[in-house]
Design a protein around this motif. Sequence first.
Motif, mmCIF file in Angstrom:
data_model
loop_
_atom_site.group_PDB
_atom_site.id
_atom_site.type_symbol
_atom_site.label_atom_id
_atom_site.label_comp_id
_atom_site.label_asym_id
_atom_site.label_seq_id
_atom_site.Cartn_x
_atom_site.Cartn_y
_atom_site.Cartn_z
ATOM 1 N N ALA A 208 0.713 -1.358 0.105
ATOM 2 C CA ALA A 208 -0.174 -0.099 -0.040
ATOM 3 C C ALA A 208 1.082 1.121 -0.032
ATOM 4 N N PRO A 209 0.243 2.313 -0.217
ATOM 5 C CA PRO A 209 1.148 3.613 -0.301
ATOM 6 C C PRO A 209 1.789 3.835 1.413
ATOM 7 N N ALA A 210 3.240 4.466 1.081
ATOM 8 C CA ALA A 210 3.712 4.502 2.243
ATOM 9 C C ALA A 210 4.562 5.959 2.101
ATOM 10 N N LEU A 211 4.562 6.743 3.032
ATOM 11 C CA LEU A 211 5.469 7.880 3.058
ATOM 12 C C LEU A 211 6.381 7.892 4.428
ATOM 13 N N THR B 98 2.933 20.415 6.113
ATOM 14 C CA THR B 98 2.562 20.594 4.715
ATOM 15 C C THR B 98 2.696 19.382 4.067
ATOM 16 N N THR B 99 4.125 18.758 3.771
ATOM 17 C CA THR B 99 4.215 17.580 3.347
ATOM 18 C C THR B 99 3.273 16.597 3.772
ATOM 19 N N LEU B 100 3.208 16.272 5.030
ATOM 20 C CA LEU B 100 2.218 15.111 5.636
ATOM 21 C C LEU B 100 0.803 15.567 5.130
ATOM 22 N N GLY B 101 0.526 16.663 5.366
ATOM 23 C CA GLY B 101 -0.969 16.970 5.004
ATOM 24 C C GLY B 101 -1.194 16.675 3.353
ATOM 25 N N GLU B 102 -0.414 16.946 2.635
ATOM 26 C CA GLU B 102 -0.448 16.818 1.077
ATOM 27 C C GLU B 102 -0.948 15.440 0.943
ATOM 28 N N TRP B 103 0.261 14.515 1.435
ATOM 29 C CA TRP B 103 0.252 13.297 1.015
ATOM 30 C C TRP B 103 -1.029 12.479 1.648
ATOM 31 N N LEU B 104 -1.175 12.611 2.910
ATOM 32 C CA LEU B 104 -2.381 12.303 3.597
ATOM 33 C C LEU B 104 -3.872 12.501 2.818
ATOM 34 N N HIS B 105 -3.855 13.741 2.291
ATOM 35 C CA HIS B 105 -5.143 13.984 1.518
ATOM 36 C C HIS B 105 -5.110 13.213 0.319
ATOM 37 N N ARG B 106 -3.914 13.135 -0.147
ATOM 38 C CA ARG B 106 -3.802 12.442 -1.633
ATOM 39 C C ARG B 106 -4.324 10.941 -1.303
ATOM 40 N N VAL B 107 -3.715 10.141 -0.540
ATOM 41 C CA VAL B 107 -3.957 8.983 -0.186
ATOM 42 C C VAL B 107 -5.477 8.733 0.501
#
Length: 172
Positions: free
Chosen positions: A144-147, A163-172
């Motif tokens: 599954a996706p992972a950051l 910002t990085t976390l929020g963008e990634w989590l919203h995308r996922v």
Amino acid sequence: MTGSGQLPLLFLDVDGPLIPFGAPADQYPIYRSRLDLPAIGSNPLLARVNPGHGLRLSALPCELVWATTWTSDANECLSPRLGLPPLPVVDWPEPSDLDEQDARDGLHWKTRTLVNWAARRPFAWVDDEITDIDRHWVHTCHAAPALLHRVDPRQGITEADYTTLGEWLHRV
Ligand SMILES: [Mg+2]
């Protein structure tokens, strides 16, 4: 939102991301907690925890999970300071031969356990000790996706990190 079961996990380290270290001590603001926690006496570094992280973390679309050597002490010492409820905690297994091999390969000692814990659920991992070896291993072994997001331990989690976390989590 369809319930926390649908949200990505966010594995959260404490030392580094929430308790910054490594810069001269007088660089760090001291945050006095409304809560007179007995643990402050035993670990003065808790005063470096910015309580504002609690709101920022809880605003992220994810399920927060402690992934730290503090283990369940994080719920006792960190969660109240941050205004967070008790969070799930990753328990670390006893060291095994596999861990010795992982250490030789340069894999972080948390990485394998976190992938198992996530059980194919998307996750972000916030830690100051992540390397490309961990990223490569997770992207190979996790379905599954992972950051894997490394934080500078001298600063702790910054606006740019959120910002990085929020963008990634919203995308996922
Ligand atoms: Mg750390």
